[in-house]
Motif scaffolding. Structure first.
Motif, PDB file in Angstrom:
ATOM      1  N   LEU A   1       0.844  -1.185   0.000  1.00 23.81           N
ATOM      2  CA  LEU A   1       0.000   0.000   0.000  1.00 23.81           C
ATOM      3  C   LEU A   1       0.881   1.237   0.000  1.00 23.81           C
ATOM      4  O   LEU A   1       1.885   1.300   0.712  1.00 23.81           O
ATOM      5  N   ALA A   2       0.527   2.205  -0.815  1.00 21.32           N
ATOM      6  CA  ALA A   2       1.238   3.483  -0.829  1.00 21.32           C
ATOM      7  C   ALA A   2       0.228   4.594  -1.098  1.00 21.32           C
ATOM      8  O   ALA A   2      -0.735   4.396  -1.846  1.00 21.32           O
ATOM      9  N   LEU A   3       0.450   5.732  -0.477  1.00 20.09           N
ATOM     10  CA  LEU A   3      -0.457   6.874  -0.608  1.00 20.09           C
ATOM     11  C   LEU A   3       0.250   8.010  -1.329  1.00 20.09           C
ATOM     12  O   LEU A   3       1.386   8.361  -1.015  1.00 20.09           O
ATOM     13  N   GLY A   4      -0.437   8.579  -2.303  1.00 18.13           N
ATOM     14  CA  GLY A   4       0.127   9.676  -3.058  1.00 18.13           C
ATOM     15  C   GLY A   4       0.040  10.987  -2.305  1.00 18.13           C
ATOM     16  O   GLY A   4      -0.650  11.103  -1.284  1.00 18.13           O
ATOM     17  N   PRO A   5       0.721  12.014  -2.786  1.00 14.23           N
ATOM     18  CA  PRO A   5       0.674  13.325  -2.120  1.00 14.23           C
ATOM     19  C   PRO A   5      -0.714  13.940  -2.100  1.00 14.23           C
ATOM     20  O   PRO A   5      -0.995  14.799  -1.268  1.00 14.23           O
ATOM     21  N   ASP A   6      -1.598  13.488  -2.998  1.00 18.76           N
ATOM     22  CA  ASP A   6      -2.980  13.971  -2.995  1.00 18.76           C
ATOM     23  C   ASP A   6      -3.907  13.082  -2.189  1.00 18.76           C
ATOM     24  O   ASP A   6      -5.119  13.288  -2.160  1.00 18.76           O
ATOM     25  N   GLY A   7      -3.349  12.058  -1.524  1.00 19.80           N
ATOM     26  CA  GLY A   7      -4.140  11.147  -0.706  1.00 19.80           C
ATOM     27  C   GLY A   7      -4.655   9.928  -1.439  1.00 19.80           C
ATOM     28  O   GLY A   7      -5.289   9.067  -0.815  1.00 19.80           O
ATOM     29  N   THR A   8      -4.398   9.799  -2.737  1.00 19.02           N
ATOM     30  CA  THR A   8      -4.845   8.630  -3.488  1.00 19.02           C
ATOM     31  C   THR A   8      -4.162   7.369  -2.963  1.00 19.02           C
ATOM     32  O   THR A   8      -2.950   7.355  -2.748  1.00 19.02           O
ATOM     33  N   ALA A   9      -4.959   6.321  -2.747  1.00 13.53           N
ATOM     34  CA  ALA A   9      -4.431   5.045  -2.263  1.00 13.53           C
ATOM     35  C   ALA A   9      -4.157   4.118  -3.438  1.00 13.53           C
ATOM     36  O   ALA A   9      -5.036   3.862  -4.274  1.00 13.53           O
ATOM     37  N   TRP A  10      -2.911   3.619  -3.490  1.00 13.61           N
ATOM     38  CA  TRP A  10      -2.486   2.657  -4.501  1.00 13.61           C
ATOM     39  C   TRP A  10      -2.108   1.357  -3.811  1.00 13.61           C
ATOM     40  O   TRP A  10      -1.556   1.372  -2.714  1.00 13.61           O
ATOM     41  N   LEU A  11      -2.387   0.218  -4.463  1.00 18.71           N
ATOM     42  CA  LEU A  11      -2.080  -1.078  -3.883  1.00 18.71           C
ATOM     43  C   LEU A  11      -1.514  -2.006  -4.936  1.00 18.71           C
ATOM     44  O   LEU A  11      -1.925  -1.968  -6.099  1.00 18.71           O
ATOM     45  N   ALA A  12      -0.557  -2.827  -4.522  1.00 18.50           N
ATOM     46  CA  ALA A  12      -0.056  -3.914  -5.355  1.00 18.50           C
ATOM     47  C   ALA A  12      -0.641  -5.204  -4.818  1.00 18.50           C
ATOM     48  O   ALA A  12      -0.699  -5.413  -3.602  1.00 18.50           O
ATOM     49  N   ALA A  13      -1.091  -6.070  -5.718  1.00 12.75           N
ATOM     50  CA  ALA A  13      -1.801  -7.272  -5.297  1.00 12.75           C
ATOM     51  C   ALA A  13      -1.372  -8.472  -6.116  1.00 12.75           C
ATOM     52  O   ALA A  13      -0.979  -8.360  -7.281  1.00 12.75           O
ATOM     53  N   MET A  14      -1.442  -9.652  -5.464  1.00 13.93           N
ATOM     54  CA  MET A  14      -1.321 -10.912  -6.191  1.00 13.93           C
ATOM     55  C   MET A  14      -2.640 -11.175  -6.907  1.00 13.93           C
ATOM     56  O   MET A  14      -3.714 -11.072  -6.308  1.00 13.93           O
ATOM     57  N   ASP A  15      -2.552 -11.529  -8.155  1.00 13.97           N
ATOM     58  CA  ASP A  15      -3.725 -11.977  -8.894  1.00 13.97           C
ATOM     59  C   ASP A  15      -3.495 -13.434  -9.257  1.00 13.97           C
ATOM     60  O   ASP A  15      -2.773 -13.753 -10.193  1.00 13.97           O
TER      61      ASP A  15
END
Length: 394
Positions: free
Chosen positions: A145-159
């Protein structure tokens, strides 16, 4: 040695102007209200925060964590959250299931990954009072999980239903990048195949100060070597070849950005005998610069991927990481400013570390170093102050 605070009454001479008192940093204010033990010059272990002893005995797999908000609040949890989440010096404890892999948003809220109907399928935020479910996923195991400077949440996931590109290996686990939208939906952004045809790490994810999202491209899952970094600027992907010795050890966050946008990654000495040999690499406008043991870099990283913060960049641009002789993760906390190398809490195993805006570093670590397979961990809370760094360099 317990910390003894003594007050002196100072009466200014008649006619002399009293000098204004220097403002305390958030860390200094916290220390002033706590019982601490100075274990090294400028390094304190918290024995009592005014409410409790914040030490957590953590059985089995260790995951005691610490997070610091932009205004200096310190949040603690332990044993995958089963002991609750609380703010240092605050009597309240969140007894809800505490989300893992927490990150601090620019507004000071905590975000994390938790369970809704399956393991690691929910994204939550915590406002200091309680957890709010922001989004859920299907068929994906969330791992970074990582959050951008604008607060957007990004996630890396196993598919698990998506095979890695260019392979017929049915055991291969694909990776997807997810973005949480304002309406709670989750968008998939995984079209990097146009610029990169290899595996992509599911446990490494970072967002730069300008909002670009970075992933790590692998050579193969069965080895530590990495091949490239993938950068997404919101419109298109770019594959950037990694430095000599670039690795991903699948044991926690080992890529980080400085406040000026400089990227630092875990590497190894290309001349070393094994992949644990010491190294760091920096990426900026001229390209990659690699630092090895000849430059003073020591072994770092390791221990386990629930110790999520292996590398951090302080406001002054210096690096903090967990020391790891032989890759053990039990070598204390290392500080590197590009010229000088210092080690603190050398005889402890680091579980997590968090950097404060005032230059202090909060650390969850074993009181006494033990083996990696220890069945019980006595995880203490420590703070390394800027004075400790100054003392180590004097």
């Amino acid at each position: 040695m317990r910390r003894l605070v003594t007050f002196f009454l100072v009466i200014p001479l008649l006619g002399a102007a009293a000098a204004p008192a220097a403002a305390q940093s958030p860390t200094e204010e916290l220390l002033a209200g706590m019982v601490t033990e100075e274990v090294e010059p400028g390094v304190f272990r918290v024995l009592n925060d005014g409410v409790r002893d914040p030490t957590h005995p953590v059985p089995g797999y260790p995951s005691a964590t610490v997070d610091v908000t932009p205004d200096g609040d310190v949040w603690l949890a332990g044993d995958e959250g089963r002991q609750g989440l609380f703010r240092l010096g605050d009597e309240r404890v969140s007894e809800d299931r505490v989300a893992l892999y927490r990150e601090v948003a620019p507004d000071g809220s905590l975000w994390g990954i938790g369970e809704v109907s399956d393991w690691n399928d929910g994204i939550y935020s915590f406002d200091g009072e309680g957890w709010t479910l922001r989004a859920t996923t299907t068929d994906d195991d969330l791992w970074a999980l990582a959050l951008g400077p604008d607060g957007t949440a990004w996630l890396a996931a196993m598919d698990r239903d998506k095979h890695c590109p260019d392979t017929d290996d049915s055991d291969c686990i694909g990776t997807v990048l997810l973005r949480v939208e304002d309406d709670g939906s989750v968008a998939t952004v995984d079209d990097w195949a146009d610029v990169y045809d290899g595996d992509v790490a599911w446990d490494e994810l970072a967002v730069s100060p300008d909002g670009d999202v970075w992933l790590v491209g692998m050579v193969r899952w069965d080895g530590p070597d990495a091949k490239a970094l993938l950068r997404f600027d919101g419109r298109e992907w770019e594959a950037i070849p990694g430095p000599d010795g670039f690795i991903n050890n699948s044991m926690g966050q080992s890529i980080a950005f400085g406040p000026d946008g400089t990227l630092w990654v875990h590497s190894r000495d290309p001349e070393g005998d094994d992949w644990n040999s010491a190294g760091l690499a920096r990426f900026d406008d001229p390209g990659w610069t690699t630092f090895t043991e000849a430059d003073g870099v020591q072994n770092w990283g390791g221990q386990g991927f629930l110790a999520t913060d292996l590398l951090g960049v302080a406001p002054d641009g210096s690096l903090w990481m967990n020391g790891a002789p032989g890759g053990s993760g039990c070598g204390g906390v290392d500080h590197y400013d590009g010229k000088t190398w210092s080690t603190f809490l050398r005889e402890s195993c680091v579980h997590d570390l968090a950097l404060a805006q005032d230059g202090s570093v909060w650390v969850r670590a074993d009181v006494v170093a033990g083996s990696w397979n220890s069945n019980a961990w006595d995880v203490g809370l420590y703070v390394i102050t800027p004075e400790a760094v100054a003392a180590s360099e004097s």
